[in-house]
Design an enzyme around this catalytic site. Structure first.
Site, PDB file in Angstrom:
ATOM      1  CG  HIS A 308      -2.421   0.992   1.161  1.00  9.38           C
ATOM      2  ND1 HIS A 308      -1.889   2.143   0.986  1.00  9.38           N
ATOM      3  CD2 HIS A 308      -3.606   0.744   0.592  1.00  9.38           C
ATOM      4  CE1 HIS A 308      -2.944   2.473   1.347  1.00  9.38           C
ATOM      5  NE2 HIS A 308      -3.960   2.284   1.209  1.00  9.38           N
ATOM      6  CG  ASP A 365      -8.093  -2.482  -2.733  1.00  7.09           C
ATOM      7  OD1 ASP A 365      -9.176  -2.291  -2.967  1.00  7.09           O
ATOM      8  OD2 ASP A 365      -6.887  -1.939  -2.757  1.00  7.09           O
TER       9      ASP A 365
END
Length: 431
Positions: A308, A365
């Protein structure tokens, strides 16, 4: 916010300049360069804004090094366990957790404004069958603003009504967009249903038969909305603030956020995860061969759903949603080969030195796509689900921009690298 006495000192061309140091409530520190250009004639260069604070905000705090996410100071873990999406929306937009009467009023207002103007149906009919639901979502949010001329007035009498109308109608528009893309008749919302249940009703019911609402499914989708409700100054939220700074209305600013979210590097990431898992499954791989390829830069393979831009630790939302994913599939009594592959990939990533050293932990996700697949939400709607969830954060940031008395239109600078001055050449003389 506090300013420190130990200001930073910048030395340039034999001169010294003092840069105030700003410190946030959680200890984040920044050099205030607001007067840099006026004092020195220079600007800063920060491609992608990775080291630039664009605003002062009271909405969301993230510590990427330790894996902390808080909405208005409340840990995401507590909200995921004890709250709901609608309550969290009130927290983000209005700035506090509602008392019982406030939550009841907010829910009533959401129900009151869930219907779209009937003339909106003609706009839906104008889209081709191949139109992507995200294209319809952004267009129809903009179109909806045309039916509320009060949005164009500089000062709104009741921001709560304005916010609730958008928050309520975004799910109606999203469900209608899905039905249109599949050639299915539109299903109207039911006032007796709560927010997330109503969205599932509009998505999957038929004129002759209502969709059977499973409490576990409703809770899982509500959790996805809640976990996506805000995430500091990401691409789409920064876009909303940028547009809001021009004094564009709430609907227009949020439609711009939808467009930014559509990109595969932002809101499309959960779709990319499922596409990767499908590719692995079709190849008869348990993930091992794909992981080996992902470690080879020449292979062109990339492990989606890991790492991320902000987090250098385990994404706290991923821990929550992983458990929710396991629980949902167990309650639905469904096995999913893609989940087995996902678990294997996670185990490898958390133990393989290649991924550990690069701090490539699973992000939110990675598991959200599995949950949506289990619910029956099609791939093209994944980013739309993200947009519905992120709407409270966009609205809260829009409000913050508009209520700041010192707010001014955003206008980044640039370093020009093009041709220097040269004369216009008539067309007959050009080689």
């Amino acid at each position: 916010m506090s300013s420190q006495n130990n200001n930073a000192e910048l030395k340039l061309d034999g001169k010294s300049y003092s840069l105030p140091v700003i410190e946030g409530t959680e200890g984040e520190r920044a050099f205030d360069i607001s007067a840099l250009r006026a004092q020195t004639g220079h600007i800063t260069m920060d491609d992608g804004y990775g080291n630039t604070g664009s605003c002062l905000s009271k909405i969301t705090f993230i510590d990427g090094e330790t894996g902390i996410l808080r909405y208005r100071g409340i840990p995401i873990e507590e909200l995921a366990e004890k709250s709901t999406f609608v309550e969290v929306a009130h927290l983000l937009i209005m700035g506090r957790l509602p008392i019982r009467a406030e939550l009841r009023r907010f829910s009533v207002v959401l129900t009151r404004y869930e219907m779209l103007h009937e003339d909106m149906k003609f706009h839906f009919e104008g889209f081709p069958a191949t139109a992507h639901p995200m294209a319809m979502l952004s267009s129809m949010i903009n179109a909806a603003s045309c039916f509320y001329p009060e949005l164009l007035e500089p000062e709104s009498d009741d921001f709560e009504i304005e916010a609730a109308r958008l928050l309520s109608q975004v799910r109606t528009i999203a469900a209608f967009s899905y039905r249109k893309s599949r050639g299915l008749p539109i299903i109207y919302p039911k006032p007796s249903y709560k927010y997330t249940a109503n969205f599932l009703h509009m998505m999957f019911s038929e004129p002759y038969q209502d969709y059977e609402l499973n409490p576990e499914v409703v809770r899982a989708l509500d959790l996805i909305f809640l976990l996506h409700a805000d995430h500091e100054q990401n691409c789409s939220t920064a876009t909303v603030r940028m547009v809001a700074s021009s004094k564009a209305n709430l609907f227009a600013s949020s439609a711009a956020g939808v467009c930014a979210l559509w990109g595969p590097l932002h809101g499309g990431a959960n779709q990319a995860v499922l596409e990767m898992l499908n590719e692995i499954h079709k190849a008869g791989d348990d993930g091992s061969r794909f992981v080996a390829a992902a470690k080879d830069k020449k292979s062109g393979k990339r492990l989606m759903g890991f790492g991320h831009r902000i987090y250098r630790n385990y994404d706290p939302r991923a821990k929550i949603i992983k458990k929710a994913c396991d629980d949902l599939l167990a309650k639905l009594k469904r096995s999913d080969p893609l989940l087995d592959i996902a678990k294997h990939l996670e185990q490898v990533a958390l133990s393989d030195p290649y991924f550990v050293e690069r701090k490539l932990y699973p992000n939110v996700d990675f598991y959200s796509g599995i949950i949506m697949r289990a619910i029956g939400i099609p791939l093209e709607m994944f980013t739309v689900i993200f947009a519905i969830g992120r709407m409270p954060g966009w609205i809260a940031n829009y409000r913050e921009v508009n209520e700041d008395p010192n707010s001014r239109i955003y206008r980044p600078r640039q370093i020009y690298m093009g041709a220097t001055q040269n004369p216009y050449v008539p067309i007959d003389e050009r080689s």
